[in-house]
Design a protein around this motif. Sequence first.
Motif, PDB file in Angstrom:
ATOM      1  N   GLY A 108       0.819  -1.206   0.000  1.00  0.00           N
ATOM      2  CA  GLY A 108       0.000   0.000   0.000  1.00  0.00           C
ATOM      3  C   GLY A 108       0.848   1.249   0.000  1.00  0.00           C
ATOM      4  N   GLY A 109       0.199   2.348   0.290  1.00  0.00           N
ATOM      5  CA  GLY A 109       0.880   3.632   0.335  1.00  0.00           C
ATOM      6  C   GLY A 109       0.218   4.544   1.346  1.00  0.00           C
ATOM      7  N   VAL A 110       0.823   5.712   1.541  1.00  0.00           N
ATOM      8  CA  VAL A 110       0.347   6.654   2.543  1.00  0.00           C
ATOM      9  C   VAL A 110       0.159   8.020   1.902  1.00  0.00           C
ATOM     10  N   ILE A 111      -0.921   8.668   2.264  1.00  0.00           N
ATOM     11  CA  ILE A 111      -1.138  10.070   1.894  1.00  0.00           C
ATOM     12  C   ILE A 111      -1.222  10.851   3.196  1.00  0.00           C
ATOM     13  N   LYS A 112      -0.344  11.814   3.354  1.00  0.00           N
ATOM     14  CA  LYS A 112      -0.358  12.669   4.538  1.00  0.00           C
ATOM     15  C   LYS A 112      -1.469  13.708   4.394  1.00  0.00           C
ATOM     16  N   TRP A 113      -2.002  14.157   5.498  1.00  0.00           N
ATOM     17  CA  TRP A 113      -3.106  15.109   5.484  1.00  0.00           C
ATOM     18  C   TRP A 113      -2.716  16.460   4.894  1.00  0.00           C
ATOM     19  N   ASP A 114      -1.433  16.816   4.943  1.00  0.00           N
ATOM     20  CA  ASP A 114      -1.049  18.122   4.403  1.00  0.00           C
ATOM     21  C   ASP A 114      -1.098  18.170   2.872  1.00  0.00           C
ATOM     22  N   THR A 115      -1.238  17.012   2.208  1.00  0.00           N
ATOM     23  CA  THR A 115      -1.398  17.011   0.751  1.00  0.00           C
ATOM     24  C   THR A 115      -2.849  17.217   0.327  1.00  0.00           C
TER      25      THR A 115
END
Length: 164
Positions: A108-115
């Motif tokens: 999987g992967g991660v998306i940070k909230w600041d994006t």
Amino acid sequence: MIVKTKKFALDKKKYINLAFTRQIKKSWQWLLIPLAIMLLGVGLHFSGVYKNWWILISAFIGGLLYIAFWYIQFYAATQMEQNAQMFDKFAYEIDSRQIMIKVNKREGGVIKWDTIQSAEKLEDSGFLLNIARGQFLHFPKNVFNSDHDLKLMDNILRRKGLID
């Protein structure tokens, strides 16, 4: 608290519809130019100063071409091979730190909230998290496991200041 979703894919027609309507709403003022030219053409024609319909027809075609340009852009994005991953099935785990995108239990992967630039709570179809023009995460209501998860997602977005 973690919000876990069912595994789902973004429908290509839904993507085109959401991206296109968001773009037109954002740039509607550009459609005022062809409208003003059309009104000018009608005014000139009926005042007798310049009796010709080409101004009206050209402005109308220009407005249609502007709308068609954006529709074709988002339609083409669904056909490109490098965008194919946008329409694959993923499960999501959302918490206050990040959004985890899971292909399977180990990948999987991660998306940070600041994006995430902004978010919308759609009345009929869940949540829309905007990343950039034409890039977003759409979470329909039916992918959440319970009403509690839906409320928790709403709470997380409110705490992040993305929705009111």
